[in-house]
Scaffold this active site. Structure first.
Site, PDB file in Angstrom:
ATOM      1  N   GLU A  29       0.841  -1.198   0.000  1.00  0.00           N
ATOM      2  CA  GLU A  29       0.000   0.000   0.000  1.00  0.00           C
ATOM      3  C   GLU A  29       0.876   1.248   0.000  1.00  0.00           C
ATOM      4  O   GLU A  29       1.788   1.363   0.818  1.00  0.00           O
ATOM      5  CB  GLU A  29      -0.899  -0.021   1.249  1.00  0.00           C
ATOM      6  CG  GLU A  29      -1.893  -1.165   1.213  1.00  0.00           C
ATOM      7  CD  GLU A  29      -2.382  -1.611   2.590  1.00  0.00           C
ATOM      8  OE1 GLU A  29      -2.260  -0.845   3.564  1.00  0.00           O
ATOM      9  OE2 GLU A  29      -2.892  -2.755   2.686  1.00  0.00           O
ATOM     10  N   GLU A  60      -4.552  -6.538   2.735  1.00  0.00           N
ATOM     11  CA  GLU A  60      -3.350  -7.252   3.161  1.00  0.00           C
ATOM     12  C   GLU A  60      -3.392  -8.738   2.841  1.00  0.00           C
ATOM     13  O   GLU A  60      -2.367  -9.359   2.532  1.00  0.00           O
ATOM     14  CB  GLU A  60      -3.104  -7.067   4.661  1.00  0.00           C
ATOM     15  CG  GLU A  60      -2.685  -5.662   5.056  1.00  0.00           C
ATOM     16  CD  GLU A  60      -3.824  -4.664   5.061  1.00  0.00           C
ATOM     17  OE1 GLU A  60      -5.004  -5.093   5.053  1.00  0.00           O
ATOM     18  OE2 GLU A  60      -3.552  -3.449   5.067  1.00  0.00           O
ATOM     19  N   GLN A  82       2.470  -1.840   6.058  1.00  0.00           N
ATOM     20  CA  GLN A  82       2.843  -0.536   6.602  1.00  0.00           C
ATOM     21  C   GLN A  82       3.211  -0.595   8.079  1.00  0.00           C
ATOM     22  O   GLN A  82       4.138   0.049   8.516  1.00  0.00           O
ATOM     23  CB  GLN A  82       1.702   0.456   6.384  1.00  0.00           C
ATOM     24  CG  GLN A  82       1.670   0.965   4.960  1.00  0.00           C
ATOM     25  CD  GLN A  82       0.549   1.953   4.715  1.00  0.00           C
ATOM     26  OE1 GLN A  82      -0.257   2.240   5.593  1.00  0.00           O
ATOM     27  NE2 GLN A  82       0.503   2.479   3.512  1.00  0.00           N
ATOM     28  N   PHE A  83       2.462  -1.358   8.829  1.00  0.00           N
ATOM     29  CA  PHE A  83       2.761  -1.560  10.247  1.00  0.00           C
ATOM     30  C   PHE A  83       2.700  -3.061  10.509  1.00  0.00           C
ATOM     31  O   PHE A  83       1.824  -3.751   9.973  1.00  0.00           O
ATOM     32  CB  PHE A  83       1.736  -0.856  11.144  1.00  0.00           C
ATOM     33  CG  PHE A  83       1.883   0.643  11.196  1.00  0.00           C
ATOM     34  CD1 PHE A  83       2.476   1.255  12.287  1.00  0.00           C
ATOM     35  CD2 PHE A  83       1.431   1.434  10.153  1.00  0.00           C
ATOM     36  CE1 PHE A  83       2.605   2.644  12.342  1.00  0.00           C
ATOM     37  CE2 PHE A  83       1.558   2.815  10.200  1.00  0.00           C
ATOM     38  CZ  PHE A  83       2.146   3.421  11.301  1.00  0.00           C
ATOM     39  N   ASP A  85       1.630  -4.647  12.824  1.00  0.00           N
ATOM     40  CA  ASP A  85       0.355  -5.074  13.432  1.00  0.00           C
ATOM     41  C   ASP A  85      -0.624  -5.605  12.380  1.00  0.00           C
ATOM     42  O   ASP A  85      -1.483  -6.427  12.683  1.00  0.00           O
ATOM     43  CB  ASP A  85      -0.300  -3.886  14.137  1.00  0.00           C
ATOM     44  CG  ASP A  85       0.679  -3.121  14.997  1.00  0.00           C
ATOM     45  OD1 ASP A  85       0.521  -3.145  16.214  1.00  0.00           O
ATOM     46  OD2 ASP A  85       1.617  -2.517  14.449  1.00  0.00           O
ATOM     47  N   PHE A  86      -0.502  -5.123  11.133  1.00  0.00           N
ATOM     48  CA  PHE A  86      -1.471  -5.512  10.108  1.00  0.00           C
ATOM     49  C   PHE A  86      -1.216  -6.929   9.589  1.00  0.00           C
ATOM     50  O   PHE A  86      -1.945  -7.426   8.737  1.00  0.00           O
ATOM     51  CB  PHE A  86      -1.484  -4.525   8.934  1.00  0.00           C
ATOM     52  CG  PHE A  86      -1.585  -3.086   9.340  1.00  0.00           C
ATOM     53  CD1 PHE A  86      -2.089  -2.729  10.587  1.00  0.00           C
ATOM     54  CD2 PHE A  86      -1.167  -2.078   8.492  1.00  0.00           C
ATOM     55  CE1 PHE A  86      -2.166  -1.392  10.971  1.00  0.00           C
ATOM     56  CE2 PHE A  86      -1.238  -0.750   8.873  1.00  0.00           C
ATOM     57  CZ  PHE A  86      -1.728  -0.407  10.104  1.00  0.00           C
ATOM     58  N   ILE A  87      -0.175  -7.546  10.099  1.00  0.00           N
ATOM     59  CA  ILE A  87       0.105  -8.935   9.716  1.00  0.00           C
ATOM     60  C   ILE A  87      -1.078  -9.818  10.094  1.00  0.00           C
ATOM     61  O   ILE A  87      -1.305 -10.854   9.479  1.00  0.00           O
ATOM     62  CB  ILE A  87       1.399  -9.421  10.395  1.00  0.00           C
ATOM     63  CG1 ILE A  87       1.982 -10.562   9.574  1.00  0.00           C
ATOM     64  CG2 ILE A  87       1.165  -9.845  11.831  1.00  0.00           C
ATOM     65  CD1 ILE A  87       3.393 -10.883   9.929  1.00  0.00           C
ATOM     66  N   HIS A 129      -0.777  -0.109  16.511  1.00  0.00           N
ATOM     67  CA  HIS A 129       0.278   0.331  15.593  1.00  0.00           C
ATOM     68  C   HIS A 129       1.659   0.301  16.248  1.00  0.00           C
ATOM     69  O   HIS A 129       2.555   1.005  15.821  1.00  0.00           O
ATOM     70  CB  HIS A 129       0.013   1.770  15.121  1.00  0.00           C
ATOM     71  CG  HIS A 129      -1.060   1.910  14.093  1.00  0.00           C
ATOM     72  ND1 HIS A 129      -2.392   1.757  14.375  1.00  0.00           N
ATOM     73  CD2 HIS A 129      -1.002   2.187  12.766  1.00  0.00           C
ATOM     74  CE1 HIS A 129      -3.108   1.950  13.267  1.00  0.00           C
ATOM     75  NE2 HIS A 129      -2.291   2.211  12.284  1.00  0.00           N
TER      76      HIS A 129
HETATM   77  C1  LIG Z   1      -5.391  -3.120   7.980  1.00  0.00           C
HETATM   78  C2  LIG Z   1      -4.752  -1.807   7.759  1.00  0.00           C
HETATM   79  N1  LIG Z   1      -4.060  -1.602   6.621  1.00  0.00           N
HETATM   80  C3  LIG Z   1      -3.447  -0.426   6.404  1.00  0.00           C
HETATM   81  C4  LIG Z   1      -3.520   0.579   7.310  1.00  0.00           C
HETATM   82  C5  LIG Z   1      -2.784   1.884   7.078  1.00  0.00           C
HETATM   83  N2  LIG Z   1      -3.727   2.910   6.711  1.00  0.00           N
HETATM   84  C6  LIG Z   1      -4.328   3.669   7.635  1.00  0.00           C
HETATM   85  S1  LIG Z   1      -5.468   4.656   6.996  1.00  0.00           S
HETATM   86  C7  LIG Z   1      -5.174   4.106   5.443  1.00  0.00           C
HETATM   87  C8  LIG Z   1      -5.960   4.656   4.308  1.00  0.00           C
HETATM   88  C9  LIG Z   1      -7.399   4.445   4.513  1.00  0.00           C
HETATM   89  O1  LIG Z   1      -8.093   4.948   3.437  1.00  0.00           O
HETATM   90  P1  LIG Z   1      -9.670   5.065   3.494  1.00  0.00           P
HETATM   91  O2  LIG Z   1     -10.263   3.792   3.982  1.00  0.00           O
HETATM   92  O3  LIG Z   1     -10.106   5.558   2.174  1.00  0.00           O
HETATM   93  O4  LIG Z   1      -9.931   6.148   4.611  1.00  0.00           O
HETATM   94  P2  LIG Z   1      -9.442   7.672   4.672  1.00  0.00           P
HETATM   95  O5  LIG Z   1      -8.092   7.678   5.281  1.00  0.00           O
HETATM   96  O6  LIG Z   1      -9.453   8.215   3.286  1.00  0.00           O
HETATM   97  O7  LIG Z   1     -10.434   8.335   5.555  1.00  0.00           O
HETATM   98  C10 LIG Z   1      -4.188   3.140   5.444  1.00  0.00           C
HETATM   99  C11 LIG Z   1      -3.680   2.452   4.253  1.00  0.00           C
HETATM  100  C12 LIG Z   1      -4.245   0.321   8.493  1.00  0.00           C
HETATM  101  N3  LIG Z   1      -4.332   1.237   9.470  1.00  0.00           N
HETATM  102  N4  LIG Z   1      -4.858  -0.866   8.677  1.00  0.00           N
END
Ligand SMILES: Cc1ncc(C[n+]2csc(CCOP(=O)(O)OP(=O)(O)O)c2C)c(N)n1
Lengths: 331, 332
Positions: A29, A60, A82-83, A85-87, A129
């Site tokens: 991502e 993921e 990215q973190f 924790d998301f494993i 996180h």
């Molecule tokens: C499972 C997971 N994957 C990746 C992330 C990292 N991350 C946090 S917010 C985000 C983007 C989220 O986009 P969206 O759902 O469109 O919400 P927005 O931030 O636009 O409000 C990502 C990739 C996360 N927190 N949790």
């Protein structure tokens, strides 16, 4: 030798691997123009194109599964979470699939993927996180687990991980990204399964992983003024584990502290402790083994609570003094 | 304090003056959080929802207090709209014991169960099935509550979205999946991350009605949500709402905004700001004057400045607090 940051070292290894091997590609991502969660892939999409540095949806399980499928069929995917924790979201693909395929198939298929991820606490990002879950992966036969503690190790170990024919879980600590060290400009491999003595000493051994290596070195500098000589051993890879180097160090010092940032209960520090406790050394130690690890709590966001949740330099200093307070003939 | 923004019964129109106030509260909260961060007062992260105030107020703001919301990492607006105590939110972000979560959660985990805020989430997509579960609970208990589950556009690519929607549909759960499509998940334009035009189309494959609306038009948001709520309360099952909106600021503190053009930002920020749109309407309808609005804004700023000043004096958690709440107490 020039000095670069840990983050640059990771970036450089990825860059070199992409240049060296057509089969290598990155997926994750925001790894393109954003440069990845922490900037480790900065500039790579510009250089190698969106085919080889692929931005994925927030999926993921699909990222890990696609890496497994591509790895089985001739590619060398490097996936970023990215973190760390998301494993949890990618877990089935890594644990039930990637780890077991070579064995279940009687050696007929390989899964040469690398999962890179940012782990650890210290940024106030809270309980989802900030975890150090590397021991989960170390518990799974078939996965290799790498935890570089400085820039030099990060570059060399990442190269080795990419060349490895097995799934390798590569844990980068967020607070280490900005730390710097001397790193050769050319590509080099540091073999998986070889521990490194970060500081040679004679009175007591600290076996430390990841960010605890740096803290152990700081503690060593403090107690040196009191005449205590600390040896700091960094396993560098949890799987495979270089037991020999750990045992040799403790055979010399007869005192040992094991330190991880990860929660102590059922953590990898227990495994490291067992290596010593199950060897001949157990009956020759001058003091009981001391194990330092994260407190058994979800990581709090609040700054001072967060710091109290993991071992800090002063807890290491105290542990050293505690161990040294045992006289050799008492044991 | 009952947060609900009332609708006049006949035409379903909002009490737009109270709604505007809530929207300004959200914006000013976010601006002050940004400022506290810039001043180095904030440890941790934050995801500002400036530009998305209409989806918060037209959604969470019109629910009954006993209804639930399930929120995301971009949560401050949802929490405020649902009636979460703003002082306690500031305190949470400043790491105080008086925070909504006693300082342990931080920005991404603000929860306030007393006002129906079931909590925010750091794991993208994790809220979808949790919302289904809360709706299942309401259904099994016959409580007549509904659940409004917020999520971003990017989150609809998590497996949890698809699993939860299917479950909500086959069990006809009283849940509304509300997608704030702010065009990006971090740096990823949703256009490149899905191969369909409208995210609301995804409802169809699960047998769920899907609607795409203008998420910066407060009335449209509120009316759509109100209808979905009524349907859910009457046993009509889930609805998927996609509200088109935009986040004015970066994803989080580390965003360099390389992935979108200034022209695009300006377009949304200047000509499609939900607050400006509502104000224009209120002025045209002679419900407020520009002067009224300036006074309103100024009074919220003053109020929040003194809130923050007083929160800064609050006690921090002590070492002992590290150990509390790991496990729930057993029944005596
Ligand atoms: C499972 C997971 N994957 C990746 C992330 C990292 N991350 C946090 S917010 C985000 C983007 C989220 O986009 P969206 O759902 O469109 O919400 P927005 O931030 O636009 O409000 C990502 C990739 C996360 N927190 N949790």
């Amino acid at each position: 030798m020039r000095t670069i940051t840990y983050l640059q070292a990771v970036n450089e290894a990825l860059d070199e691997a992409l240049a060296q091997d057509e089969r290598v590609f990155l997926l994750g991502e925001d790894i393109g123009i954003y440069g990845g969660g922490f900037g480790a892939t900065q500039g790579l999409q510009e250089k190698y194109g969106a085919q080889r540095v692929r931005d994925t949806p927030i999926s993921e399980s699909a990222i890990a599964g696609a890496a497994v499928g591509a790895a089985m069929t001739g590619m060398r995917p490097i996936m970023e979470l990215q973190f760390s924790d998301f494993i949890t979201v990618a877990m089935d693909q890594l644990v039930n699939q990637a780890a077991k395929i070579h064995y279940m198939y009687g050696g007929k298929a390989n899964v040469p993927l690398v999962m890179r991820t940012a782990a650890g606490s210290g940024t106030g990002a809270g309980a989802q996180h900030s975890q150090s879950l590397e021991n989960w992966m170390a518990h799974i036969p078939g996965l290799k687990v790498v935890q570089p503690s400085n820039a030099y190790d990060a570059k060399g170990l990442l190269h080795a991980a990419i060349k490895d024919n097995n799934p390798v879980m590569f844990y980068e600590h967020k607070l280490l990204y900005k730390t710097s060290g001397a790193v050769p400009e050319k590509a080099y491999d540091l073999p998986l399964g070889v521990a490194d003595i970060k500081l040679t000493g004679s009175d007591i051994t600290i076996i430390a992983t990841g960010i605890m290596v740096d803290k152990a070195l700081q503690a060593a500098a403090i107690v040196k003024k009191k005449g205590i000589s600390v040896e700091v051993v960094d396993p560098r890879t949890l799987v495979p584990l270089d037991e020999q180097t750990l045992i040799q160090s403790v055979a010399k010092t007869k005192r040992v502290i094991v330190a991880t940032e990860a929660v102590k209960n059922s953590g990898f520090s227990a495994e490291l402790t067992a290596v010593i406790a199950e060897s001949d050394l157990a009956i020759k130690l001058a003091a009981p083994i001391i194990r330092l690890g994260g407190e058994f709590v979800p990581m709090p966001a609040q700054k001072s609570l967060e710091a109290q949740a993991t071992p800090q330099v002063d807890s290491l200093v105290q542990a050293i003094e505690q161990s040294m307070s045992y006289k050799e003939d008492q044991a | 304090m009952n947060p609900k923004i009332s609708m006049t019964e006949k035409n379903g129109r909002l009490d737009n003056v109270s709604a505007l106030r809530k929207m300004w509260e959200i914006r000013i909260f976010e601006e002050m959080i940004q400022q506290l961060f810039d001043e180095g007062e904030l440890h941790g992260t934050m995801h500002l929802c400036i530009g998305q105030e209409a989806t918060a107020v037209g959604g969470a703001g019109i629910l009954d207090q006993s209804d639930w919301i399930v929120s995301t990492h971009r949560n401050h607006g949802h929490c405020i709209a649902k009636g979460t105590d703003i002082r306690a939110m500031f305190a949470e972000m400043l790491g105080k014991k008086t925070g909504t979560n006693e300082g342990k959660g931080g920005s991404m985990h603000i929860a306030d169960l007393d006002v129906g805020n079931l909590g925010s989430n750091g794991i993208v997509g994790a809220g979808f099935p949790i919302a289904a579960g809360a709706a299942l609970s309401a259904q099994m208990q016959g409580s007549n509550q509904v659940v409004l589950c917020y999520a971003g556009d990017g989150a609809t690519n998590e497996g949890s979205f698809h699993e939860a929607l299917n479950l909500a549909s086959i069990w006809q759960l009283p849940v509304i999946y509300f997608i704030e499509n702010n065009q990006y998940g971090m740096s990823s334009s949703i256009e490149h991350m899905v191969n369909i035009d409208l995210l609301s189309e995804r409802g169809k494959s699960y047998g769920i009605e899907g609607i795409t609306i203008d998420g910066n038009d407060l009335d449209e948001v509120a009316q759509t949500v109100a209808k979905a709520v009524e349907k859910a309360r009457n046993g009509g099952g889930p609805t998927l709402i996609e509200a088109l909106t935009y986040r004015h600021k970066g994803h989080s503190k580390s965003d360099k905004l390389m992935y979108r053009s200034e022209a695009e930002c300006r377009q949304w920020q200047k000509y499609n700001d939900p607050i400006v749109r509502l104000e224009t309407k209120l002025i045209q309808q002679d419900q407020m004057t520009p002067e009224d609005i300036r006074l309103l804004e100024g009074s919220i700023r003053n109020e929040f400045s003194s809130l923050v000043a007083s929160v800064k004096q609050d006690e921090e958690p002590t070492s002992n607090d590290l150990w509390t709440h790991v496990y729930a107490e057993e029944n005596k």
